[in-house]
Design an enzyme around this catalytic site. Structure first.
Site: not given
Ligand code: FPP
Length: 254
Positions: A27, A40, A44, A74, A76, A78, A138, A202, A214
């Site tokens: 997050d 935003r 990512h 959820e 979707w 956005r 892994l 969660i 944990e």
């Molecule tokens: C949440 O941060 C993050 C996401 C919804 C996307 C996470 C995806 C990646 C890091 C790309 C990874 C790619 C692969 C293939 C594993 P947020 O946008 O909710 O952040 P905020 O809470 O600051 O708005």
């Protein structure tokens, strides 16, 4: 289950527990970008570098399963531009990274409502899974269009279908039956859940599987999550006494 690693120091041998399965709620990408005056989706993209770092470090540390929450049921909701860019990012990451993951013996697996993704992305995902299926390093599990309630619901549906067909006796359904029918059936439950970005919840991630995990929460935004932050989470895990409902005394006697 956690693997016990012997660490011989000068005077004594101590046991350092390495979690066998680490799950991560990544997050903070949006906030990371917004504080830099960027859109935003730039957050990512920066988050992908953090994914690369944690995959490498998890493999080095001897973690066997790493499950990343990349897109929730959820998410979707956005704005469509953000959703579209995330889907393109998943495609590009697969395009760019699968060769190296394969060279490093990483086995890739995707879980979630993949039928909701576009067909081109699903083909890419299935190809990556097939290509890496026999690797024995892994296991990297990416949860996309995933929700814990969806997962439990689809497990119930699968079990009900087996009961209906006569393959499963309803009276014999136990916790193992449910576990095996979940998206992560056959994968040990996460020992450690990490959530970055400062929230302590969660968010409909692995609801069944996290029963005894944990929980480690940190304020660090996901793109800033690096080697030191992961080591801090692993250190936190080593300091936990996992009792699974027993008393500390019982564990001492075991
Ligand atoms: C949440 O941060 C993050 C996401 C919804 C996307 C996470 C995806 C990646 C890091 C790309 C990874 C790619 C692969 C293939 C594993 P947020 O946008 O909710 O952040 P905020 O809470 O600051 O708005």
């Amino acid at each position: 289950m956690a693997v016990e690693r012997e660490n011989m120091s000068d005077e004594s041998a101590t046991c350092v527990a390495i979690p066998q399965h680490v799950a991560v709620i990544m997050d903070g990408n949006g906030r990371w970008a917004e504080t830099r005056g960027k859109p935003r989706h730039a957050g990512h993209r920066a988050g992908v570098a953090a994914v690369r770092r944690i995959v490498e470090q998890a493999a080095q540390e001897g973690v066997k399963f790493l499950t990343l929450f990349a897109f929730s049921s959820e998410n979707w909701e956005r704005p469509s531009d953000e959703v579209g860019r995330l889907m393109s990012l998943f495609f590009d990451v697969l395009q760019r990274e699968v060769d190296e993951l394969h060279r490093n013996e990483v086995r890739l697996k995707f879980v979630g409502q993949l039928e909701l993704l576009n067909a081109r992305l699903v083909r890419k995902i299935r190809a990556a899974e097939r290509r890496t299926a026999h690797n024995d390093g892994l296991t990297l599990i990416v949860a996309v269009a995933y929700g814990g309630r969806w997962d439990i619901t689809q497990a119930v549906r699968r079990i009900a279908a087996r009961v209906e067909s006569g393959a499963q006796d309803a009276a014999d359904i136990d916790e193992q039956t449910v576990s095996e029918s979940l998206a992560l059936g056959g994968v040990p439950d996460p020992d450690l859940l990490i959530r970055t970005g400062g929230e302590h919840r969660i968010s409909n991630f692995l609801l069944w599987n996290l029963a005894y995990s944990e929980l480690y929460f940190c304020d660090c935004l996901w793109p800033d999550f690096g080697e030191d932050e992961f080591s801090a989470a692993l250190d936190y895990f080593t300091r936990r006494q996992r009792r699974f409902g027993k008393t500390a005394k019982q564990l001492g006697a075991a």
